[in-house]
Design a protein around this motif. Structure first.
Motif, mmCIF file in Angstrom:
data_model
loop_
_atom_site.group_PDB
_atom_site.id
_atom_site.type_symbol
_atom_site.label_atom_id
_atom_site.label_comp_id
_atom_site.label_asym_id
_atom_site.label_seq_id
_atom_site.Cartn_x
_atom_site.Cartn_y
_atom_site.Cartn_z
ATOM 1 N N SER A 4 7.388 11.017 -12.196
ATOM 2 C CA SER A 4 6.782 9.697 -12.287
ATOM 3 C C SER A 4 5.706 9.772 -13.358
ATOM 4 C CB SER A 4 5.975 9.606 -10.901
ATOM 5 O OG SER A 4 5.015 10.610 -10.553
ATOM 6 N N ALA A 5 5.537 10.998 -14.180
ATOM 7 C CA ALA A 5 4.568 10.944 -15.118
ATOM 8 C C ALA A 5 5.104 10.627 -16.484
ATOM 9 C CB ALA A 5 4.015 12.454 -15.143
ATOM 10 N N VAL A 6 6.611 10.665 -16.315
ATOM 11 C CA VAL A 6 7.268 10.121 -17.637
ATOM 12 C C VAL A 6 6.982 9.028 -18.144
ATOM 13 C CG1 VAL A 6 9.678 10.010 -18.509
ATOM 14 C CG2 VAL A 6 9.186 11.913 -17.143
ATOM 15 N N THR A 7 6.456 8.746 -19.369
ATOM 16 C CA THR A 7 6.058 7.424 -19.752
ATOM 17 C C THR A 7 7.093 6.916 -20.775
ATOM 18 O OG1 THR A 7 3.971 7.870 -19.260
ATOM 19 C CG2 THR A 7 4.388 5.901 -20.668
ATOM 20 N N VAL A 8 7.825 5.817 -20.643
ATOM 21 C CA VAL A 8 8.759 5.277 -21.770
ATOM 22 C C VAL A 8 7.996 5.088 -23.249
ATOM 23 C CG1 VAL A 8 10.369 3.464 -22.357
ATOM 24 C CG2 VAL A 8 10.270 4.010 -19.939
ATOM 25 N N GLY A 9 8.410 5.500 -24.098
ATOM 26 C CA GLY A 9 8.065 5.496 -25.485
ATOM 27 C C GLY A 9 7.290 6.337 -25.738
ATOM 28 N N ASN A 10 6.787 7.466 -24.887
ATOM 29 C CA ASN A 10 6.097 9.023 -25.406
ATOM 30 C C ASN A 10 7.071 9.685 -25.687
ATOM 31 O OD1 ASN A 10 3.635 7.695 -24.283
ATOM 32 N ND2 ASN A 10 3.306 9.157 -22.728
ATOM 33 N N ILE A 11 6.410 10.541 -26.685
ATOM 34 C CA ILE A 11 7.193 11.701 -27.374
ATOM 35 C C ILE A 11 6.787 13.075 -26.693
ATOM 36 C CG2 ILE A 11 7.391 13.092 -29.432
ATOM 37 C CD1 ILE A 11 7.099 10.472 -30.914
ATOM 38 N N TYR A 12 7.851 13.925 -26.270
ATOM 39 C CA TYR A 12 7.575 15.113 -25.642
ATOM 40 C C TYR A 12 8.425 16.163 -26.431
ATOM 41 C CZ TYR A 12 5.866 12.174 -21.644
ATOM 42 O OH TYR A 12 5.206 11.153 -21.001
ATOM 43 N N THR A 13 7.872 17.609 -26.313
ATOM 44 C CA THR A 13 8.518 18.504 -26.890
ATOM 45 C C THR A 13 9.342 19.001 -25.585
ATOM 46 O OG1 THR A 13 7.036 19.156 -28.499
ATOM 47 C CG2 THR A 13 8.753 20.851 -27.993
ATOM 48 N N GLY A 14 10.796 19.232 -25.705
ATOM 49 C CA GLY A 14 11.634 19.799 -24.561
ATOM 50 C C GLY A 14 12.551 20.943 -25.256
#
Length: 142
Positions: A4-14
């Motif tokens: 639920s903390a995933v925000t559309v448009g945000n950039i993450y390192t995976g």
């Protein structure tokens, strides 16, 4: 990070978990998996995902969509600066804890490399013109 903390448009390192024919499964921070479709890996054409990505690679991804009901997360690497490209971005903290981003530009093409390309291009152009002329001659005979 919970789903639920995933925000559309945000950039993450995976981290790339799996390579599939249609894309790559990437683990976002907190172990949340998402899919980078083969069409979203780069702006160019990708025939085989394994030619571009390997299991264990760290990649920067943008969240394109998140379906809360199914938990599906669509990711994109397009237009997201990758730290492995051209020496990449360095994310360093200064004394005040601020982040400083430094980008190393791509390597410069030397005059010798450019001349070599010009020679190869002229050779290709000559061969191509000869082939076209041969095709035209055959077509005229018919």
């Amino acid at each position: 990070m919970a789903e639920s903390a995933v925000t559309v448009g945000n950039i993450y390192t995976g981290t790339v978990l799996k390579i599939k024919p249609f894309g790559a499964i990437v683990s976002l921070p907190g172990g949340v998996p998402g899919l980078v479709h083969i069409s979203q890996i780069t702006n160019g054409y990708v025939q085989n995902v394994a030619d571009v990505l390997n299991v264990g690679d760290e990649v920067d991804v943008r969240v394109v969509s998140y379906e809360e009901a199914s938990g599906k997360i669509s990711l994109s690497m397009k237009d997201v600066p990758q730290s492995s490209h051209y020496g990449g971005y360095d994310d360093e903290e200064d004394e005040e804890g601020e982040h400083n981003y430094r980008y190393d530009a791509p390597p410069v093409i030397t005059a010798a490399q450019a001349a070599s390309f010009e020679e190869k291009f002229k050779s290709w152009q000559k061969i191509s013109n000869e082939r076209i002329a041969g095709i035209n001659r055959r077509n005229k005979r018919r």
